[in-house]
Design a protein around this motif. Structure first.
Motif, PDB file in Angstrom:
ATOM      1  N   THR A   1     -16.654  20.200  42.899  1.00  0.00           N
ATOM      2  CA  THR A   1     -15.789  19.459  41.964  1.00  0.00           C
ATOM      3  C   THR A   1     -15.077  20.399  41.007  1.00  0.00           C
ATOM      4  OG1 THR A   1     -17.157  17.471  42.068  1.00  0.00           O
ATOM      5  CG2 THR A   1     -15.763  17.729  40.127  1.00  0.00           C
TER       6      THR A   1
ATOM      7  N   ASP B   1     -14.122  11.505  46.951  1.00  0.00           N
ATOM      8  CA  ASP B   1     -15.010  11.367  45.799  1.00  0.00           C
ATOM      9  C   ASP B   1     -14.354  10.382  44.814  1.00  0.00           C
ATOM     10  OD1 ASP B   1     -16.442  11.643  43.404  1.00  0.00           O
ATOM     11  OD2 ASP B   1     -16.908  13.744  43.801  1.00  0.00           O
TER      12      ASP B   1
ATOM     13  N   LEU C   1     -14.377  11.467  41.079  1.00  0.00           N
ATOM     14  CA  LEU C   1     -13.409  12.541  40.821  1.00  0.00           C
ATOM     15  C   LEU C   1     -11.983  12.008  40.901  1.00  0.00           C
ATOM     16  CD1 LEU C   1     -12.755  15.504  40.341  1.00  0.00           C
ATOM     17  CD2 LEU C   1     -12.975  15.890  42.810  1.00  0.00           C
TER      18      LEU C   1
ATOM     19  N   ARG D   1     -11.198  10.222  37.738  1.00  0.00           N
ATOM     20  CA  ARG D   1     -11.026  11.208  36.654  1.00  0.00           C
ATOM     21  C   ARG D   1      -9.638  11.838  36.696  1.00  0.00           C
ATOM     22  NH1 ARG D   1     -15.117  16.405  35.947  1.00  0.00           N
ATOM     23  NH2 ARG D   1     -13.937  17.507  34.305  1.00  0.00           N
TER      24      ARG D   1
END
Length: 209
Positions: A84, A104, A107, A110
């Motif tokens: 990540t 993901d 992620l 985000r």
């Protein structure tokens, strides 16, 4: 394909996620990583994109860390736990045109919240597989094209038989010439042949008796 419009995007690819969708379990082999990098290279050439591939594991000899290998920039995460962090570093390096390719969800969320763009691996695979099919059809690969060589071999065998037999027209001509010669032979020779045939039959009858 025009998937990314006129903007020259920079794809930051989570190669571990892509390889998992291809059935790779655990740490990918160097050979598998190189094959994927070459597939990404074909996308770069076809779509005129910039691609950064993030791999997990030790750097490959042919593709050092943060260097370009066959038009693809390659970065490495030492482990999946560090993946990540490395993907985010690569995304920052890509700048405002960066697009993160990942599965993901956390992620992805985000990156979107921070104003970035993402692309699911399942969607990216369509782009990747399309490039592989074009490469195979052009003769660059060795997948699922067995029918074409077989047809060529069959044609070659047919041509070989034709060469052994001679040209088709000549064969027909030879047959006609043979018939004409048979017709032109003197009647006496044909009579002799029939008499000879009768003598042979008579001899066989005598042997039976």
């Amino acid at each position: 394909m025009g998937l990314f419009g006129k903007t020259k995007s920079v794809l930051v690819v989570d190669t571990a996620a892509v390889l998992k969708t291809k059935g790779v379990r655990g740490r990918a082999l160097p050979r598998q990583q190189l094959q994927l990098l070459r597939s990404l290279s074909r996308i770069v050439q076809r779509e005129k994109l910039t691609v950064t591939a993030v791999l997990v594991g030790a750097p490959l000899d042919k593709a050092p860390h943060n260097k370009v290998f066959e038009d693809v920039r390659v970065r490495y995460a030492k482990s999946e736990e560090a993946l990540t962090k490395e993907l985010l570093s690569a995304l920052r390096q890509a700048g405002s045109t960066g697009v993160l390719v990942t599965e993901d969800v956390a992620l992805e969320t985000r990156v979107i919240r921070s104003g970035g763009a993402t692309l699911r691996v399942s969607t990216f695979r369509k782009l990747l597989d399309d490039g592989n099919e074009q490469n195979e059809n052009s003769g660059g690969g060795n997948y699922n094209n067995n029918n074409r060589p077989q047809r060529n071999d069959r044609r070659d065998r047919d041509r070989g038989r034709d060469r052994d037999r001679g040209p088709r027209q000549n064969r027909g001509g030879n047959q006609q010439q043979g018939q004409q010669q048979q017709q032109q032979r003197p009647a006496e020779e044909q009579v002799e042949e029939r008499d000879s045939g009768k003598d042979t039959i008579s001899q066989m009858i005598d042997l039976v008796e």
